[in-house]
Scaffold this active site. Structure first.
Site, PDB file in Angstrom:
ATOM      1  N   GLY B 105      21.850  27.518  23.725  1.00  0.00           N
ATOM      2  CA  GLY B 105      20.787  28.703  23.044  1.00  0.00           C
ATOM      3  C   GLY B 105      19.663  28.016  22.548  1.00  0.00           C
ATOM      4  O   GLY B 105      18.764  28.715  22.153  1.00  0.00           O
ATOM      5  N   LYS B 106      19.429  26.890  22.699  1.00  0.00           N
ATOM      6  CA  LYS B 106      17.911  26.165  22.706  1.00  0.00           C
ATOM      7  C   LYS B 106      17.706  26.506  21.088  1.00  0.00           C
ATOM      8  O   LYS B 106      16.528  26.783  20.717  1.00  0.00           O
ATOM      9  CB  LYS B 106      16.913  26.477  23.682  1.00  0.00           C
ATOM     10  CG  LYS B 106      17.296  26.171  25.048  1.00  0.00           C
ATOM     11  CD  LYS B 106      16.300  26.382  26.086  1.00  0.00           C
ATOM     12  CE  LYS B 106      16.376  25.880  27.300  1.00  0.00           C
ATOM     13  NZ  LYS B 106      17.796  26.250  28.101  1.00  0.00           N
ATOM     14  N   ARG B 107      18.466  26.533  20.148  1.00  0.00           N
ATOM     15  CA  ARG B 107      18.429  27.085  18.839  1.00  0.00           C
ATOM     16  C   ARG B 107      17.674  25.813  18.175  1.00  0.00           C
ATOM     17  O   ARG B 107      17.485  24.632  18.513  1.00  0.00           O
ATOM     18  CB  ARG B 107      19.675  26.995  18.157  1.00  0.00           C
ATOM     19  CG  ARG B 107      20.569  28.237  18.468  1.00  0.00           C
ATOM     20  CD  ARG B 107      19.774  29.642  18.603  1.00  0.00           C
ATOM     21  NE  ARG B 107      20.621  30.778  18.600  1.00  0.00           N
ATOM     22  CZ  ARG B 107      20.659  31.393  19.879  1.00  0.00           C
ATOM     23  NH1 ARG B 107      19.865  31.438  20.908  1.00  0.00           N
ATOM     24  NH2 ARG B 107      21.317  32.574  19.965  1.00  0.00           N
TER      25      ARG B 107
END
Lengths: 308, 308
Positions: B105-107
């Protein structure tokens, strides 16, 4: 084009602020939660329904005086796909009421994956020839750590769909300095390197007020850097978090604006959503309390800009 | 603790690879899409159903030989909340089959907002006393641009729920160099500054194989940096994208591994999902074609590690 629709809204309402919709369950009046749980149980559906009802009340109370809303994805995602449905419904409702919607997702990836995020939040997708706008915001916050490969897919969609982006430059939190203030060869800090990339990327999305469709996120907690970046990045519109609860005041954000009083939109989330708690008014009046706080914030910032 | 469950899976299956589940509709055999559209129409629901059916077939065919899957959030989010439901169902199914799930998600965000992402993807949330795991992955990819304020909330959840994170250090794309290769004062490139922060953050999540719960994303397209980072970051496990379709070969990823053959998990997405197209076999055999490609990849990488 670009962020022009946001700037037009700001000019019409004489209000350079955005209402953050970060609806933690703790912020939501009990009567709304009880109703939602009665209908859907103490479930993710129930929580999502409470979020949506709360948001609609705020939007109704703010839409004639506040130009934009900024739903923070995390507070919807934390209630699963049910929460994401509430995000979609919130965005749709706010746009119906004429508000500009900045989806705060800080998304980032490359190539066709970033195209997927761009389509999800700012564009359309096709399913066997049928077209859908999955979330349908007007702008999206993004993280530029991956460079141009992560931004170019957004620019294409922004051009087609008249939408924009805000790239993280100098974030409002204390530890933002760990990476963002590191000076690269030549002496420029990372946040300025990122800001200059925004200027460059923005050339593809020029706007009629002088600001491009590629904005930057710069925290109200860094007044010096705000003023520095305003000077260095003449075509980059700023989204300024950190006013109010995080400690930034109206004087701190004044440097984000140009001589015409344009150039930035200042966010407030908690102070609006929880105004009814601070005021001590009836929970049923939460939306009108948010409106009173929004007017106070508008006038506070307008006075600070005027005095510069 | 930490990424130990992933490493245990890798050791048991003698296979340091992860299957990327990035199910673009174009990749999915027509017979699956037709069935889904027949049941749900040419809608977001229909698309999401096709994604899920496709993924389940892949998971069934891979779960005894591949230790982990990596669903890329963007390809689910692009089908709206309906797509996010397919993400949740995919994660649940893969975990039931014993696979370790890395949610890509590369949040990134700060404070209580990052807590919300952590709860969404790696932990639990409460609704009026009832507990739910909204997405329920085992690890999450994150972007560390905001510094420790963006990572600390994850560490807390990882400790409680035995989950981990992978922080972007040196991404596989060509323009990753624009920011990530900038040298800060002292001469270190940004990707190494980020890598060293991973080592620091990882101290809170030590693992029994010597690797912490804070991994780093380093692209297969940068073999020199992979080897450099392996040496500099002895406790940081690597997630390595860019093998196959993006141009990285087995020789290129060999430097990511330590002398025991541990230290990294290499991702392949398109080459597995589209193996049936490359082979020219019947679309109904797409999952077995993916299995054949997964075995080829496993052996390819094992040979490269052994020859170092």
């Amino acid at each position: 084009m670009a962020l022009d629709r946001l700037i037009k809204n700001i000019l019409e309402k004489k209000n350079p602020t955005v209402a953050g919709l970060d609806p933690k369950l703790d912020y939501i009046p009990d009567y709304i939660k009880e109703q939602a749980f009665q209908e859907h149980g103490c479930t993710l559906e129930g929580a999502a329904q409470a979020l949506l009802t709360f948001n609609k009340g705020l939007i109704d109370a703010l839409c004639d005086i506040v130009p934009a809303v900024k739903p923070q994805c995390a507070y919807y995602e934390m209630y699963g796909w049910q929460g994401m449905r509430a995000l979609k419904d919130t965005i749709t409702y706010a746009r119906e009421k004429g508000m500009f919607v900045i989806t705060d997702g800080k998304r980032n990836d490359i190539g066709s994956t970033m195209e997927a995020y761009a389509a999800a939040h700012l564009g359309e997708i096709q399913v066997a020839g049928e077209r859908f706008a999955p979330f349908g915001g007007d702008a999206l916050t993004v993280n530029g750590y991956l460079g141009t490969d992560g931004i170019a897919p957004l620019l294409k969609v922004c051009k087609e769909k008249d939408t924009g982006i805000f790239v993280l430059a100098k974030t409002s939190n204390p530890s933002s300095s760990e990476l963002q203030n590191q000076e690269v060869q030549g002496g420029e800090p990372v946040y300025l390197v990122m800001g200059k990339m925004c200027e460059e990327w923005g050339k593809e999305l020029p706007g009629k007020y002088g600001y491009s469709g590629v904005g930057a996120v710069v925290g109200a907690t860094w007044p010096e850097q705000l003023a520095e970046l305003r000077k260095e990045l003449p075509h980059t519109f700023f989204l300024v978090p950190g006013y109010g609860a995080q400690g930034g005041g109206a004087k701190d954000v004044a440097g984000a604006f140009d001589e015409k009083g344009l150039g930035a939109v200042v966010n407030s989330s908690r102070a609006l959503m929880c105004a009814y708690k601070k005021e001590g008014c009836r929970p049923e009046d939460y939306a009108m309390a948010a409106r009173r706080e929004a007017i106070r914030m508008r006038d506070d910032i307008a006075a600070a800009i005027a005095s510069v």
